[in-house]
Structure formats: structure tokens, C-alpha cells
Enzyme design. Structure first.
Site, PDB file in Angstrom:
ATOM      1  N   LYS A  33      38.390  37.503  37.274  1.00  0.00           N
ATOM      2  CA  LYS A  33      39.798  37.166  37.507  1.00  0.00           C
ATOM      3  C   LYS A  33      40.312  36.252  36.396  1.00  0.00           C
ATOM      4  O   LYS A  33      41.404  36.462  35.858  1.00  0.00           O
ATOM      5  CB  LYS A  33      39.959  36.482  38.867  1.00  0.00           C
ATOM      6  CG  LYS A  33      39.812  37.423  40.033  1.00  0.00           C
ATOM      7  CD  LYS A  33      39.598  36.688  41.356  1.00  0.00           C
ATOM      8  CE  LYS A  33      39.258  37.689  42.453  1.00  0.00           C
ATOM      9  NZ  LYS A  33      38.766  37.062  43.685  1.00  0.00           N
ATOM     10  N   GLN A  90      38.219  31.497  46.461  1.00  0.00           N
ATOM     11  CA  GLN A  90      37.339  32.653  46.678  1.00  0.00           C
ATOM     12  C   GLN A  90      36.654  32.553  48.044  1.00  0.00           C
ATOM     13  O   GLN A  90      36.109  31.501  48.393  1.00  0.00           O
ATOM     14  CB  GLN A  90      36.294  32.725  45.541  1.00  0.00           C
ATOM     15  CG  GLN A  90      35.386  33.932  45.593  1.00  0.00           C
ATOM     16  CD  GLN A  90      36.108  35.254  45.367  1.00  0.00           C
ATOM     17  OE1 GLN A  90      37.108  35.316  44.657  1.00  0.00           O
ATOM     18  NE2 GLN A  90      35.612  36.315  45.972  1.00  0.00           N
ATOM     19  N   ASP A 125      46.901  35.371  47.207  1.00  0.00           N
ATOM     20  CA  ASP A 125      46.103  36.258  48.055  1.00  0.00           C
ATOM     21  C   ASP A 125      46.896  36.776  49.248  1.00  0.00           C
ATOM     22  O   ASP A 125      46.455  37.721  49.913  1.00  0.00           O
ATOM     23  CB  ASP A 125      44.891  35.496  48.611  1.00  0.00           C
ATOM     24  CG  ASP A 125      43.614  35.750  47.832  1.00  0.00           C
ATOM     25  OD1 ASP A 125      43.440  36.875  47.345  1.00  0.00           O
ATOM     26  OD2 ASP A 125      42.791  34.819  47.739  1.00  0.00           O
TER      27      ASP A 125
HETATM   28  N1  GUN Z   1      36.549  37.608  48.783  1.00  0.00           N
HETATM   29  C1  GUN Z   1      36.518  38.951  48.917  1.00  0.00           C
HETATM   30  N2  GUN Z   1      37.727  39.486  48.695  1.00  0.00           N
HETATM   31  C2  GUN Z   1      38.551  38.461  48.421  1.00  0.00           C
HETATM   32  C3  GUN Z   1      39.938  38.385  48.096  1.00  0.00           C
HETATM   33  O1  GUN Z   1      40.682  39.366  48.039  1.00  0.00           O
HETATM   34  N3  GUN Z   1      40.408  37.141  47.873  1.00  0.00           N
HETATM   35  C4  GUN Z   1      39.642  36.031  47.955  1.00  0.00           C
HETATM   36  N4  GUN Z   1      40.198  34.838  47.736  1.00  0.00           N
HETATM   37  N5  GUN Z   1      38.354  36.071  48.241  1.00  0.00           N
HETATM   38  C5  GUN Z   1      37.818  37.287  48.474  1.00  0.00           C
END
Ligand code: GUN
Length: 300
Positions: free
Chosen positions: A55, A99, A122
Site C-alpha cells: 500500500k 491494518q 477503509d
Molecule cells: N485486513 C484485511 N483486509 C483489510 C482491509 O481491507 N483493510 C484493512 N485495514 N485491513 C485489512
């Protein structure tokens, strides 16, 4: 019968990233600061490390500022909330991504609630979940929407055009995928059936579907004879299996080989929905930066 047309998420995501990079360049040229994305990883889960790194790298490639916060596994909830409060108040940060999953001693709901809804790239904050849950058909998505579901919507609209009147059967009711996908497809005038582990006659329901979206984390769960000929099948699953000679490979939640000759459209795993998630995160970060600069949301 001819095989299903493969939905190329890799190519669509590349196009979306290109449009985001262009949007970032235009925003900066208008005098606004670079969009800033802060990622927070608590602990050292190897898969999460890979995700967070990708990311940050992509944000930088698209012309954004990326700030990576790595916190030890022993970090307290109060320490994490203090960092989020600092980032909420930092005008250089437009997007905050914590995350998941978090270590067990941290209450995820407290953390999601602490992120400024305007910086919630998110789309997990209850305010944004509520906005999506109460959106009327066709209204603009002028707030952050969860990335994977947004990617599913984009791929379906690109493949099928209007989704109006189509029956979508969604397999899985998670907050991350199943529920937000249902809300997005309802907004697009689909008829929705949300199914889960207690649903009776899942194969029979699937056979009525024009669109099947599966996100349950069970390898090759959806079978070929569950699919109406010509239907679109969107496979959100990513399951790592041990293949020949001890090597691992990724398979989805749908049985690709069985469904390919039946469906009209099918996403491969890998290369289907997967690449869309991080591209949509970049899209959401650009949108947040545009709003911070007083500009309207742009369409994808
Ligand atoms: N862990 C697995 N998928 C995601 C996501 O889309 N966003 C975040 N923040 N953590 C994750």
C-alpha cells in the site's frame, strides 16, 4: 457452449491506478498539498507486513505521501488511539488505514470508531457504514466505501453495464465484504439475497442468480452446477493451497474449472478482485484529499 468471459481485474486496476495518478497530479497542480496516506500496522504478522508495504509503495508511485507506522505487538490500545488522534489532527494526512486484524488485547471497534470518518479510507467507521446502509438507489457515493466491495461493484458495472433488476446472490455476510457488497448492489437496483452458513438450499438459491458474489474463505466451495448458464460469478476468496511438489498456489472460493464452461463472466484468482482492493484504497485516499481541498468527489 463457449467459456465464460474472464473479468480482468488486473487490467482494470491498472487503469484505475492510472486515473488516480492523473487525479493526484491535477490536485497538486491546482495548489493543494500531496494527498497523504498513513498506514498503521500493530505487530509483525507476515501477511499484514506484505499488504502494508504494498500500500505504501503504491501510494508513493501514484504521487502521494505515504507514512508507515509500525508499532510493536505489545502496543496498548491507549497508545494506538493516541497515534490515531494525532493523525486525525494532522492536515498533511488525508487517509488513515489501520491494518486488520489487530492483536487480541486491542478492541477493534474502539479503534475503528477513533478514526476521523473523513479520513476513514477503509470505510469501516460506523458513520460511513451507516451512510452506506441508508443510501438511496443511485445516490452518489460521496463518502468512503470499503475497498474490496467497491472493487466488486466497479468490475460488475464494467462487465455488465447496468445492474438494474438483476438478482444478486451474495455468499457470506461479513462486515468487510458481504454486507457492503449487498448495500452497493442494492443501490445499483439489484435484487439481493444474502446467504450464510445457515442458509437452506444454497445451491438452489445460486441457480436463480444473475450475479453470484462469494466471500466465505472456503476453497472451491461454489460448484459448477450451482450456476445459471450465463451468470456473472465474482470470486472474492483467496485461499493458499499446497500444490504439486510442495509449491503453494492461490485458489478462490469458487470452483474455477467447473464454473468456467457454465458462467457468462468469471473473475480469476489471482488477477480478479484482488488487485482492485489496493487500487480502490488509492481512489478513496484521492477522494479524501479532494474533499479536504474543498473539491467534490470525482467518479471513478
Ligand atoms: N485486513 C484485511 N483486509 C483489510 C482491509 O481491507 N483493510 C484493512 N485495514 N485491513 C485489512
Amino acid at each position: 457452449m463457449t467459456d465464460a468471459k474472464l473479468i480482468d481485474g488486473k487490467a482494470f486496476a491498472a487503469g484505475l491506478r492510472h486515473r488516480v495518478a492523473k487525479g493526484v497530479a491535477e490536485l497538486v497542480a491546482s495548489g493543494a498539498p500531496k494527498p497523504g496516506l498513513a498506514t498503521i500496522l500493530v505487530g509483525a504478522d507476515p501477511a499484514s507486513q506484505v499488504y502494508v508495504r504494498s500500500k505504501g509503495k503504491l501510494a508513493a508511485e501514484l504521487g502521494m505521501a505515504s507514512l508507515d507506522h509500525r508499532l510493536g505487538a505489545e502496543t496498548t490500545e491507549a497508545e494506538l488511539l493516541a497515534l490515531i488522534a494525532k493523525l486525525n489532527g494532522d492536515p498533511a494526512i488525508n487517509g488513515i488505514l489501520v491494518q486488520l486484524p489487530l492483536p487480541k488485547h486491542i478492541e477493534t471497534s474502539h479503534v475503528l470508531l477513533a478514526v476521523d470518518p473523513a479520513k476513514d479510507v477503509d470505510g469501516f467507521h460506523p458513520v460511513n457504514v451507516g451512510r452506506l446502509g441508508s443510501i438511496v438507489a443511485g445516490a452518489p457515493l460521496d463518502f468512503p466505501v470499503p475497498c474490496t466491495p467497491l472493487g466488486v461493484l466497479m468490475l460488475l458495472q464494467d462487465a455488465l453495464g447496468s445492474l438494474s433488476g438483476r438478482h444478486a446472490v451474495i455468499i457470506g455476510r461479513s462486515n468487510l465484504v458481504g454486507r457492503p457488497v449487498a448495500q452497493l448492489l442494492l443501490r445499483a437496483d439489484c435484487t439481493i439475497t444474502i446467504t450464510h452458513s445457515r442458509t437452506r438450499d444454497l445451491p438452489g438459491l445460486c441457480r436463480q442468480a444473475d450475479i453470484v458474489v462469494v466471500a466465505i474463505g472456503k476453497r472451491e466451495f461454489v460448484r459448477g452446477d450451482w450456476i445459471k448458464p450465463g451468470a456473472a460469478v465474482i470470486d472474492v476468496g483467496i485461499n493458499r493451497i499446497v500444490a504439486e511438489a510442495g509449491k503453494t498456489r492461490l485458489v478462490g472460493d469458487a470452483d474455477f474449472a467447473e464454473i468456467l464452461p457454465v458462467a457468462g463472466y468469471l473473475t480469476p484468482v489471482p488477477g480478479g478482485v484482488g488487485p482492485m482492493t489496493v487500487a480502490c484504497l488509492m481512489f478513496n485516499t484521492l477522494q479524501a484529499a479532494r474533499r479536504a481541498a474543498g473539491l467534490p468527489f470525482a467518479s471513478a
